[in-house]
Design an enzyme around this catalytic site. Sequence first.
Site, PDB file in Angstrom:
ATOM      1  N   HIS A 236      -0.702  10.330  -2.663  1.00 56.34           N
ATOM      2  CA  HIS A 236      -2.016   9.845  -2.269  1.00 56.34           C
ATOM      3  C   HIS A 236      -3.084  10.907  -2.479  1.00 56.34           C
ATOM      4  CE1 HIS A 236      -5.229   7.846  -0.231  1.00 56.34           C
ATOM      5  NE2 HIS A 236      -5.278   8.720   0.728  1.00 56.34           N
TER       6      HIS A 236
ATOM      7  N   HIS B 129       0.834  -1.196   0.000  1.00 56.42           N
ATOM      8  CA  HIS B 129       0.000   0.000   0.000  1.00 56.42           C
ATOM      9  C   HIS B 129       0.874   1.254   0.000  1.00 56.42           C
ATOM     10  CE1 HIS B 129      -2.895   2.804   2.266  1.00 56.42           C
ATOM     11  NE2 HIS B 129      -3.471   2.564   1.097  1.00 56.42           N
TER      12      HIS B 129
END
Length: 387
Positions: free
Chosen positions: A102, A60
């Site tokens: 992100h 991730h």
Amino acid sequence: MTERVTGTPGRRTLLGAAVLGTAALGLTGTAAQAAERGRGGSGSGHGSLRDLPVPTVIGHRGASGYRPEHTLGSYQLALDLGAHIVEQDLVPTKDGHLVCRHENDITGTTDVADRPEFAGRRTTKTIDGVSYTGWFTEDFTLAELKTLRATERIPGNRPDNTLYDGRWTVPTFEEVLRWADKEGRKRGKPVWLYVETKHPTYFRSLGLGLEEPLARLLRRYGRDRRTSPLILQSFEPGSIQRLARLVDTPRVVLLSGPTSRPWDFVESGDPRTVADLIKPAGLKWIASYAQGIGPTLDLIIPKDASGRLTRPTTLVKDAHARGLRLHPYTLRNENSFLPADFRRGTDPNAYGDVFGAYAAYFATGIDGIFTDHPDTALLAAADFNGR
């Protein structure tokens, strides 16, 4: 069922193991074969979703439990630890380059707030209905953005990661593609990437649509085919549908809380919520243009009011019945991110019984999982496959 690990490994012990990599974690013999079962790649640069191991371990934002997220350092460590896929989130610069962050708000992930030359760029924007104040990638050219240095996003939870503040720049997606190709040649098997389009409706409204430049890069680097070692993902189904018209690369629709609505649905007036999309009719619709879903873990096993896991839903069975893979997000080692059942002690940043949590989620039949700590997930996957 896999026996739950009740002991709590120390943070230093797990971090040390992370640096040593998969071989030093004891993944030898049967356990190593289980963790690698079905792992795709023969050095040809191509793969298939069928080649991915189950459960698939997805780094991730890289190995963001150990390095500042979305840096080449984080991606490299995830790969070195053995992650089967390494994730990137994409946002654009002012001049249309795709970079890995992100969020387009870079206030907390770079040193931009300490750069007096960019003080005037601080502004307030509404993105997908939420107001943010800070600095945003779409207000910087790539050359300007490259003068910044990446920093740890959650230093309160991960103070050790601040050691690496300033070490890396914000990578472009093209840099990541080159890195993946180089690593693939070195390892003799393709490096899988998992690529998300962030806020695509918002960026398209600015004339900075994500899908077309992304598709051009995928074609340029030979990752535009059904057998390419790359998965596309988005919280906006419309972005995945647009990408399906541009490339044949495998695609996944991300799903957040059941009462939420994808932002492109909000903009178009589509009344459906995530709760509608996880019903059989909604899953059938997703399967018409995508190969999988990426639900939040709470859609797999809901929590009660105290934060403890309850009974699994039927989502895994329902999605599999329509040929969809499930890659839920995100499992982390720290107590503060774990279900209450698996927290150990009172320190929110100490490691809890994450192996017990993995066992619970893997038992539902999910095909993979996003994790900030790929080495821990690989051990859990080996335990699960060695039943």
